[in-house]
Scaffold this motif. Structure first.
Motif, PDB file in Angstrom:
ATOM      1  N   ASP A 182      -7.614   5.341   4.313  1.00 46.24           N
ATOM      2  CA  ASP A 182      -6.719   5.082   5.444  1.00 46.24           C
ATOM      3  C   ASP A 182      -6.527   6.404   6.175  1.00 46.24           C
ATOM      4  N   LYS A 234     -13.113  -1.712   4.961  1.00 46.37           N
ATOM      5  CA  LYS A 234     -14.178  -2.247   4.120  1.00 46.37           C
ATOM      6  C   LYS A 234     -15.504  -1.516   4.317  1.00 46.37           C
ATOM      7  N   LEU A 253      -4.852   0.416  -5.571  1.00 50.13           N
ATOM      8  CA  LEU A 253      -5.041   0.735  -4.153  1.00 50.13           C
ATOM      9  C   LEU A 253      -6.429   0.325  -3.681  1.00 50.13           C
ATOM     10  N   GLU A 254      -7.439   0.582  -4.491  1.00 50.18           N
ATOM     11  CA  GLU A 254      -8.807   0.224  -4.127  1.00 50.18           C
ATOM     12  C   GLU A 254      -8.941  -1.282  -3.910  1.00 50.18           C
ATOM     13  N   ARG A 270     -20.413   2.001   2.079  1.00 47.95           N
ATOM     14  CA  ARG A 270     -19.386   2.837   1.447  1.00 47.95           C
ATOM     15  C   ARG A 270     -19.925   3.833   0.433  1.00 47.95           C
ATOM     16  N   ARG A 278      -7.661   9.296   0.857  1.00 49.24           N
ATOM     17  CA  ARG A 278      -9.013   8.822   0.543  1.00 49.24           C
ATOM     18  C   ARG A 278      -9.218   8.896  -0.964  1.00 49.24           C
ATOM     19  N   ARG A 283       0.828  -1.208   0.000  1.00 51.24           N
ATOM     20  CA  ARG A 283       0.000   0.000   0.000  1.00 51.24           C
ATOM     21  C   ARG A 283       0.861   1.256   0.000  1.00 51.24           C
ATOM     22  N   ASN A 342      -8.015  -2.080  -0.290  1.00 50.35           N
ATOM     23  CA  ASN A 342      -8.564  -1.127   0.669  1.00 50.35           C
ATOM     24  C   ASN A 342      -8.626  -1.757   2.062  1.00 50.35           C
ATOM     25  N   LYS A 366       0.822   4.138  -2.800  1.00 50.21           N
ATOM     26  CA  LYS A 366       0.495   5.515  -2.418  1.00 50.21           C
ATOM     27  C   LYS A 366       1.572   6.483  -2.911  1.00 50.21           C
ATOM     28  N   THR A 421     -14.002   4.489  -2.032  1.00 53.11           N
ATOM     29  CA  THR A 421     -13.436   3.228  -2.526  1.00 53.11           C
ATOM     30  C   THR A 421     -12.102   2.866  -1.872  1.00 53.11           C
ATOM     31  N   TYR A 422     -11.463   3.845  -1.231  1.00 56.80           N
ATOM     32  CA  TYR A 422     -10.220   3.566  -0.488  1.00 56.80           C
ATOM     33  C   TYR A 422     -10.121   4.555   0.658  1.00 56.80           C
TER      34      TYR A 422
END
Length: 258
Positions: free
Chosen positions: A231, A128, A121-122, A198, A235, A86, A125, A90, A228-229
């Motif tokens: 952390d 969830k 990345l998605e 989501r 985003r 990840r 993810n 990123k 969709t992603y």
């Protein structure tokens, strides 16, 4: 560079030696390395001389080893190549969007490249159900989008939003806010209606021109947004019109006006 070649044999003597005479060995006469018969596993034919020379047992076993390797060569096909982490993805995503002026300077190839990295990345993810996560709350800075209405690419560059653009979300109050900075400072607030864990429906309620003059949003001011992603830093969201949004967290304590 001179090559070292074996000497030519000495000329025949002027008389014939006795049949019983044992021939003298000279340096020119090839000698066997050992008087005992050579072991077939430790010798190999020398192409130049036709004689046998000593070789390593490992070399002698090379054909068998090669054969064994051929038999087991199918194993690597079952080993999957390790994907990028990840953090690696990123970094790759941020490097790809850095020169694109939030997407205003992105051509079709740039958009395709950014979308590919975002999709990777998605696929991994870590959150969830983002609408249930505290990581979603706060103020996010827009780094990249394909939305022409936000970027205002139809305008000359000096009339576009040149300052930072933010989006804030609070899941406890289901409120969202978009904020432009220099030169217009426009804002819009919206109510969020969860459609699943989501995805939300977005219903705009109030616009503020120059951040001061409130205007009620028209009835058609609606859309949908899917996270969709997510952390603690990045985003990724996608709108119902196919637009991609990439944002970074700047203030997790920010609250959207109710």
């Amino acid at each position: 560079m001179a090559l070292l070649l074996p000497s030519s044999p000495s000329p025949s003597p002027p008389f014939s030696p006795s049949p019983l005479a044992r021939p003298r060995r000279t340096l020119e006469t090839p000698l066997a390395i050992s008087r005992s018969p050579p072991s077939p596993t430790l010798f190999a034919q020398t192409p130049q001389w036709g004689a046998r020379e000593r070789v390593s047992p490992l070399l002698a076993a090379a054909p068998q080893e090669s054969k064994w390797r051929t038999r087991v060569s199918f194993f690597p096909s079952f080993i999957k190549k390790r994907g990028k982490s990840r953090e690696e993805l990123k970094e790759e995503l941020l490097a790809a969007i850095a020169p694109l002026d939030r997407g205003a300077d992105a051509g079709p190839e740039d958009q395709e490249s950014v979308d590919r990295i975002a999709s990777e990345l998605e696929a991994i993810n870590p959150v969830k159900e983002p609408l249930k996560s505290d990581l979603l709350n706060g103020k996010w800075e827009l780094l990249y989008t394909t939305s022409r209405s936000i970027l205002q690419t139809q305008r000359p560059k000096f009339l576009r939003p040149n300052g930072k653009i933010y989006q804030a979300i609070n899941t406890d109050t289901l409120r969202a806010q978009n904020m432009e900075t220099w030169p217009y400072f426009n804002q819009v607030t919206a109510n969020l209606v969860p459609l699943n864990e989501r995805r939300v429906a977005v219903r705009f309620d109030t616009f503020k021109i120059f951040g001061l003059i409130p205007i009620k949003a028209p009835e058609g001011g609606r859309g949908e947004l899917e996270i969709t992603y997510l952390d603690e830093e990045i985003r990724i969201s996608r709108g119902d019109k196919g637009n991609l949004f990439i944002l970074k967290m700047v203030d997790p304590t920010y609250r959207v006006p109710v």
